[in-house]
Write an enzyme that holds these catalytic residues in place. Structure first.
Site, mmCIF file in Angstrom:
data_model
loop_
_atom_site.group_PDB
_atom_site.id
_atom_site.type_symbol
_atom_site.label_atom_id
_atom_site.label_comp_id
_atom_site.label_asym_id
_atom_site.label_seq_id
_atom_site.Cartn_x
_atom_site.Cartn_y
_atom_site.Cartn_z
ATOM 1 N N HIS A 19 30.801 47.189 61.826
ATOM 2 C CA HIS A 19 30.546 45.862 61.230
ATOM 3 C C HIS A 19 31.016 45.801 59.778
ATOM 4 O O HIS A 19 30.506 45.003 58.990
ATOM 5 C CB HIS A 19 29.049 45.520 61.264
ATOM 6 C CG HIS A 19 28.520 45.157 62.616
ATOM 7 N ND1 HIS A 19 28.258 46.082 63.589
ATOM 8 C CD2 HIS A 19 28.211 43.966 63.160
ATOM 9 C CE1 HIS A 19 27.796 45.474 64.672
ATOM 10 N NE2 HIS A 19 27.755 44.189 64.433
ATOM 11 N N GLU B 118 35.061 37.885 74.390
ATOM 12 C CA GLU B 118 36.083 37.700 73.356
ATOM 13 C C GLU B 118 37.482 37.496 73.910
ATOM 14 O O GLU B 118 38.214 36.628 73.451
ATOM 15 C CB GLU B 118 36.070 38.860 72.359
ATOM 16 C CG GLU B 118 35.019 38.727 71.268
ATOM 17 C CD GLU B 118 33.610 39.011 71.745
ATOM 18 O OE1 GLU B 118 33.465 39.710 72.773
ATOM 19 O OE2 GLU B 118 32.670 38.540 71.099
#
Ligand SMILES: Cc1ncc(C[n+]2csc(CCOP(=O)(O)OP(=O)(O)O)c2C)c(N)n1
Ligand SMILES: [Mg+2]
Lengths: 325, 319
Positions: free
Chosen positions: A129, A60
């Protein structure tokens, strides 16, 4: 008017901008032939090829940081994060680099990057999440933060985000992806930084954004049966905030409920409340009420998650409270 | 290498537990009994079993989104795991964590993790802690081939080698990260080669051969425990299912899936144990039936357990 889903609206906006400007390109995890974890890049690889649409390794900081460098040198990258929860990993690229480069260097360069990422809970996806971190990024000068609530807004706002010369974080609520709504065939854009009255009303203003707009609208419908007229103001962009629209609505209704999915402390809702307190306190007939998540990580079990995240009934109760205050 | 008989049988039992647990989760999830998402470990059983068979109860592991196998192999009770997957109050983590977030410090389980690579520095820190406390414990980080491209992997390996930490990095290379074939986004064939860049041994093993995994892990754990520092073990394997249950399999050639399923890890090992006279066919059968009964019991326990009280959502934030 034809109806398309929120995720199709994202695809359309991206494809149109890619046709319009060869410098627009897309990268992230599984955005190529796979079409994106939520289908938001479907068909792009086939139309624009591997030169402009490509998969990244799970790195990322690397691939978001690359977005900054590419944007500073002529591209308009759209970088997709599979879930916004791990925006924590590339946050240096966003907070210390993208947000500051223009200002720190005296305006000599720009970082026209869009970071797209899903947010939100109500899916039993647990603590890593289900998050909505927009408040943290709205805090950072130099970043724009957008959270659309309808397919129409998603398309128009994404097109503006891609054309914007600043870094834009574009957060998409997972519960909205499959929802359909009217989107014209003809081209249009929606300016960043402009709120939208999703339902006009006269008794109370409910400020909301993203998935909470739907909950606010459902609550408003229910409250209408009780004779309470709710105005639902969709912020659409939480940074910059459309202060004028907030103040105008509050001056009209004289009551304010703020609804957000994320935590209460130091949040977008706190900022909205502060703006109203500073600039329109005299207009208020009742204290401001905020409906937010409780300040704990999002738990897995649906009974716990539903307790932590705001529900339609909480909005209804909050509106009754300010109206009957 | 001479492996004790109990260990050989234990590895069979662990693999069977993982296999039957995961098959049941697959069915129950498809039937809509479980909320959220599940990522199954089917096909990779030999890695968790072979590695954890070399560990003591107080050794540490960190796990991943695909963590059920690691947690079972480290000694977890399937009842409390299943209850956690159901979001019940009796689960290991009171329904707060779910499939992706099971932890139990009493067994050295420092958590499955929803952040890819999230566990790697945590295992490294546990190893530092073990060293400073002179506890003799070892830490193992389990992670995927995709995770080996995160900064956390590279930074952790460098630190562990520099400080000679008692940690073992176990990379389960199943060729894919979600729908992306990792060879398309990584230049080198073997992730184990990266070990050289940090000054530690890098070993490639057949991840579907539990004895090969055990031997590599045994050597690495022994090295770690005796103060000789970290090792990177790359286990070549394959996940049988899609990334998560319910994901369409659009990206893997069916021949590839079939070929790997023919290289199934449990049946050949069981045959090998029987041929070597370690266990009889009927003992193996009884072992498996016992495992199935435990899985049944776990499901019944989970189903009959209460949901947590909603207000309990506000507990456990602060120590
Ligand atoms: C930091 C981060 N990036 C991306 C994801 C989304 N994601 C979850 S699992 C996964 C693939 C992981 O691949 P690998 O490490 O090879 O493990 P496998 O799933 O193959 O077991 C991805 C991309 C995530 N959870 N965390
Ligand atoms: Mg993998």
């Amino acid at each position: 008017m034809r109806e398309i889903s929120f995720s199709q609206a994202i695809v359309e906006a991206t494809a149109e901008e890619m046709r319009r400007d060869p410098n627009v390109c897309v990268w992230g995890l599984d955005v190529g032939p796979y079409g994106g974890a939520f289908g938001c890049t479907r068909g792009l690889y086939e139309e624009f090829g591997p030169e402009r649409v490509f998969d990244m390794p799970i790195s990322e900081l690397g691939y978001v940081g690359m977005g900054v460098g590419a944007a500073a040198t002529g591209l308009r990258p759209i970088v997709e994060l599979q879930f916004s929860d791990w925006i924590t990993l590339p946050s240096d690229a966003l907070i210390n680099q993208a947000a500051k480069m223009r200002y720190m260097f005296g305006g000599v360069l720009a970082v026209p990057m869009v970071l797209r990422a899903p947010v939100g809970g109500y899916l039993a996806a647990a603590g890593q999440h289900s998050n909505s971190y927009e408040s943290m990024f709205a805090h950072i000068p130099g970043l724009k933060v957008v959270l659309p609530s309808t397919p129409y807004d998603a398309k128009g706002l994404l097109k503006s985000a891609i054309r914007d010369n600043n870094t834009v974080l574009f957060f998409e609520h997972k519960k909205l992806y499959e929802i359909k709504g009217p989107v014209p065939q003809e081209e249009y854009t929606i300016p960043l930084g402009k709120a939208d009255i999703k339902r006009p009303g006269s008794d109370v203003t409910v400020v909301a954004y993203a998935f909470m707009v739907r909950k606010a609208l459902a609550a408003a419908e229910q409250l209408a049966q009780e004779g309470i007229s709710v105005e639902v103001l969709d912020l659409r962009t939480v940074s910059p905030l459309d202060e004028e629209a907030i103040l105008n609505s509050v001056k009209k209704t004289q009551r304010l409920v703020i609804v957000q999915e994320t935590w209460r402390r130091c949040s977008v809702g706190a900022e909205v409340a502060a703006i109203v307190a500073e600039q329109a306190l005299d207009y208020l007939d009742a204290p401001i009420v905020r409906v937010t998540a409780r300040d704990v990580p999002i738990p897995f079990s649906p009974v716990l998650e539903n307790y932590v995240l705001p529900q339609e009934a909480d909005i209804v109760a909050a509106v009754r409270r300010v109206v009957h205050a | 290498m001479e492996i004790p008989r109990e260990t050989l049988i234990r590895m069979l039992e662990l693999m069977l537990k993982i296999r039957h647990f995961e098959n049941r989760v697959k069915e129950l999830f498809a039937a809509g009994e479980m909320p959220g998402f599940v990522h199954l470990y089917l096909g990779q059983e030999a890695i968790a079993a072979g590695v954890c068979a070399t560990l003591n109860q107080d050794d540490y592991i960190t796990s991943t989104h695909r963590g059920h196998g690691h947690i079972i192999a480290k000694g977890a009770d399937m009842k409390y795991m299943m209850a956690e997957l159901y979001g019940k109050a009796t689960g290991y983590n009171k329904g707060k964590g779910g499939s992706q977030h099971i932890a139990w410090p009493g067994l050295g389980i420092l958590g499955a993790n929803g952040i890819v690579s999230g566990g790697i520095p945590i295992a490294t820190g546990a190893a530092m802690s073990a060293r400073l406390r002179k506890s003799g414990q070892v830490a193992v980080a389990f992670f995927g081939d995709g995770a080996a491209n995160e900064g956390a992997f590279h930074e952790s390996l460098n630190i562990a080698a520099a400080f000679c930490l008692p940690v073992v990095y176990v990379c389960e290379n199943n060729l894919y990260g979600v729908g992306t074939r990792q060879s398309c986004v990584r230049k080198i064939e073997n992730i184990a080669d990266r070990a050289a860049g940090y000054g530690m041994p890098g070993v490639v093993v057949d991840g579907n051969d539990v004895l090969a995994v055990y031997e590599a892990a045994y050597e690495a754990v022994t090295r770690a425990r005796s103060g000789e520092g970290p090792t990177l073990i790359e286990c070549k394997t394959y996940r049988w299912r899609t990334h998560f249950e319910g994901e369409p399999d659009t990206y893997r050639p069916p021949e590839e899936v079939e070929a790997w399923m023919r290289r199934e890890p449990i049946a050949p090992y069981r045959r090998h144990l029987i041929e070597q006279g370690i266990i009889s066919a009927s003992e193996a059968e009884a072992l498996e039936q016992g495992v199935i009964a435990q899985v049944d019991e776990a499901v019944a326990f989970a189903r009959n357990s209460p949901f947590p009280a909603p207000e309990s959502a506000l507990e456990d934030l602060w120590a």
